[in-house]
Scaffold this motif. Structure first.
Motif, PDB file in Angstrom:
ATOM      1  N   THR A 146      19.636 -26.216 -53.207  1.00 30.07           N
ATOM      2  CA  THR A 146      18.241 -26.630 -53.020  1.00 30.07           C
ATOM      3  C   THR A 146      17.871 -26.634 -51.543  1.00 30.07           C
ATOM      4  N   PHE A 150      15.298 -23.935 -49.589  1.00 30.11           N
ATOM      5  CA  PHE A 150      14.049 -24.300 -48.909  1.00 30.11           C
ATOM      6  C   PHE A 150      14.124 -24.006 -47.422  1.00 30.11           C
ATOM      7  N   PHE A 168       7.787 -30.157 -53.485  1.00 33.42           N
ATOM      8  CA  PHE A 168       8.246 -29.512 -54.717  1.00 33.42           C
ATOM      9  C   PHE A 168       8.947 -30.502 -55.633  1.00 33.42           C
ATOM     10  N   TYR A 210       6.027 -25.285 -57.209  1.00 35.87           N
ATOM     11  CA  TYR A 210       6.464 -24.265 -56.268  1.00 35.87           C
ATOM     12  C   TYR A 210       5.287 -23.720 -55.461  1.00 35.87           C
TER      13      TYR A 210
END
Lengths: 250, 223
Positions: free
Chosen positions: B59, B63, B86, B204
């Protein structure tokens, strides 16, 4: 206070709190861990590159050693081949020399065998010829032959005249008084001591032994002379390659 | 089933402050996210290699890379804000799938608050990256006459972000609620799956748009 406004403000504050809390409790340790992983990976990669470089150097060294070894092997092989060629040449030369010697020896032995057989053949031929002459003379044997042979011996003795003593006359057929007188007259002074012997195998004629030599005027002597002459003639002819070639061509 | 589209039911009052259902939902989602993040962070910190730690690494790395691709350089603060957008929006949308739970993103107050935060984050990031004058002068480019259009553009996109998220989540939740009321429990299952997909997609989109706006503000000096 309006519920919408309250919710709006609460949500804004709530998000800020959430971002701060996640940033502190979640993103910061995870990013630190990722940084540590990256650092570890970079360190490992540098170590791997170093080892790879060392491996390349060793590979190059091994390649160079292999190339040197290959060259040494090729050189040694060439040397061994050259030595083998020299050895083979020596062996071949020695073999040729041995073969030449053997060939010469064989030729020599063959020549010896040939000469021996030739001499033997000549001897046999001459003996046969002599025997034929002897038989022919015996068939022709008679008073005239006996007289002719005695007369021949006398002529020979007359040629020598002096220094004939002692004289020994051998004969197989009986000698007439005339023949004896003729022989004594031919012997001259030596006739006083001359001895007459009757021997077997002479056939017609006589054989006179003197100090100056033998006068063999008998059919046996003629046969022997004929045999010796024939043998000598055959040997002389055999030793002359031109004659042999002529015989071979013929 | 009672549907609330624009109003927000008040569950209780702490003095003059009303506690709405959206507030409670978002607070729960926040607590869960913080707890889950703390657990994942501690697992990653301890060096354990399990599903949660791997998920956490994926994750954060995703990002960080996303923000780096958009902004052009590594920006951990922007990545943290985008990822939080998000996670929070996705968590609220997922919570809305639970029976009886009103998604916090189905409230215009929540989406407006998030959009306003983006609206204020843009000039803050621009000034922090380019300086006050370095950021403000981009409003006068290429022509000072276009400055009102710049302002209107920022306001409109803020409004668009807010309404887009609110409309998508509220409509999906409304459709599922109506189907449940009319046809029963199993019939709206496809719509719930679609609503779930739309919820993740909107989360998203919101995170991407916020990153693009903030990144654009940080890059105005490089034009």
């Amino acid at each position: 206070m309006s519920p919408i406004l309250t919710t709006f403000l609460f949500e804004a504050a709530n998000f800020l709190v959430l971002a701060a809390a996640l940033g502190w409790f979640f993103f910061r340790p995870v990013r630190n861990a990722i940084a540590e992983y990256r650092s570890k990976i970079e360190t490992d990669q540098r170590a791997a590159e170093t080892k790879l470089e060392e491996a390349r150097k060793r590979h190059d060294q091994v390649d160079q050693a292999y190339a040197r070894l290959h060259e040494d092997i090729a050189r040694e092989r060439e040397k061994q081949l050259e030595a083998a060629r020299e050895q083979a040449g020596k062996i071949l030369d020695e073999a040729r020399q041995v073969a030449d010697r053997e060939l010469k020896l064989s030729h020599h032995q063959a020549a010896q065998i040939t000469n021996s057989q030739r001499d033997r053949l000549a001897e046999v031929a001459a003996t046969a010829a002599a025997a034929s002459v002897g038989r022919l003379l015996e068939e022709l044997s008679g008073e005239r032959l006996h007289d002719a042979l005695v007369e021949s011996a006398c002529r020979q003795l007359r040629q020598w005249q002096d220094g004939l003593a002692p004289v020994s006359v051998e004969h197989s057929l009986p000698l007439s008084e005339t023949q004896v007188e003729a022989l004594k007259e031919a012997a001259g002074k030596a006739a006083e001591t001359a001895e007459f012997h009757t021997v077997d195998g002479l056939g017609a004629g006589v054989r006179v032994l003197t100090a100056q030599g033998l006068v063999d005027a008998s059919t046996a002597g003629i046969s022997t002379f004929a045999r010796r002459s024939l043998v000598k003639e055959m040997q002389d002819r055999a030793n002359n390659p031109a004659v042999l070639q002529d015989v071979s061509d013929a | 089933m009672e549907l609330h589209i624009f109003d927000d039911p008040v569950l209780m009052r702490l003095g003059p402050v009303p506690i709405t259902e959206t507030m409670v939902t978002s607070a729960i989602v926040t607590v869960v996210l913080i707890g889950l993040g703390a657990v994942m962070g501690s697992r990653v910190r301890s060096g354990r290699s399990d599903l949660l730690s791997t998920l956490a690494l994926m994750t954060v790395e995703s990002f960080d890379r996303l923000v780096e691709d958009i902004v052009g350089r590594r920006q951990t603060v922007v990545a943290t804000i985008a990822a939080t957008f998000f996670l929070f929006i996705a968590g609220c949308n997922l919570a809305g799938q639970l029976p009886g739970v009103h998604p916090a993103t189905g409230s215009l107050a929540t989406t407006s608050a998030l959009a306003v935060l983006v609206f204020f984050s843009v000039p803050i990031a621009g000034i922090w990256s380019n300086g006050l004058w370095g950021y403000l002068k981009h409003y006068f480019r290429p022509n000072p006459l276009l400055m009102p259009l710049h302002v209107i553009s920022e306001l409109s996109r803020t409004l668009a972000m807010s309404v887009r998220l609110f409309g998508n989540i509220m409509s999906g939740h409304l459709v599922v609620g109506l189907l449940v009321a009319l046809a029963g429990f199993l019939v709206p299952t496809p719509m719930m799956a679609l609503d779930l997909l739309i919820g993740l997609l909107q989360a998203y989109i919101f995170a991407i748009l916020s990153t693009v706006y903030i990144g654009a503000a940080m890059s105005v000096g490089e034009e």
